[in-house]
Design a protein around this motif. Structure first.
Motif: not given
Length: 170
Positions: A82-83, A128
């Motif tokens: 997601c980041g 994120s």
């Protein structure tokens, strides 16, 4: 007639996924062999206005229902798509924003919390959190490249007592 308070309970959505009001459900499986999923319940971490929190707004994901076999490293691996993740912290229960927090010891490792936990995942970028809320699964906790030990083997390897000898009658 007595008014009844509505319970905030887990309910099944139309897709059969158990939901918790205000949270997104992310299905996880311990391994590919497991047929049923376990659900992590996630939402952006928010506190009441005027309340201080050590967790930055817009970049912190609050996670409920984290199983005992899911470590900080495991959550980092599951959520890093997601980041970039700055930190992951597991706790026995949600922290109260106003309560002082003890700094971690340099010499002693905290005793692992038995049972299910909550987690705070701090991302480097605000986008994120949105990506994590949109995750579909199931995500695999234990893979060939990242095996996770559970049960008696994990206790034996950790060196902790898995049997409480004080409860044995003499």
């Amino acid at each position: 007639m007595v008014a009844r308070r509505r319970k905030r309970a887990v309910r099944e959505s139309d897709s059969g996924v158990p939901t918790l009001p205000g949270y997104s459900a992310i299905p996880i499986k311990f391994s590919e062999k497991q047929q049923s999923s376990h659900y992590l319940y996630v939402r952006e971490h928010k506190v009441r206005e005027g309340t201080k929190s050590p967790w930055p707004p817009k970049r912190t994901l609050f996670v409920l229902n984290v199983p005992p076999y899911c470590t900080e490293e495991c959550l980092l691996r599951l959520l890093s798509p997601c980041g970039p993740v700055q930190s992951v912290e597991l706790q026995e229960k949600p922290e109260l924003a106003e309560s002082p927090k003890e700094p971690p010891s340099k010499f002693f490792h905290p005793k692992p919390v038995p049972g299910f936990q909550v987690a705070y995942v701090l991302f480097q970028k605000p986008g994120s959190v949105s990506a994590a809320l949109a995750l579909k699964g199931p995500l695999l906790v234990s893979t060939e490249s990242h095996p996770v030990r559970s049960g008696v083997l994990s206790h034996l390897e950790s060196g902790t007592d898995w049997w409480d000898w004080s409860s044995v009658p003499i």
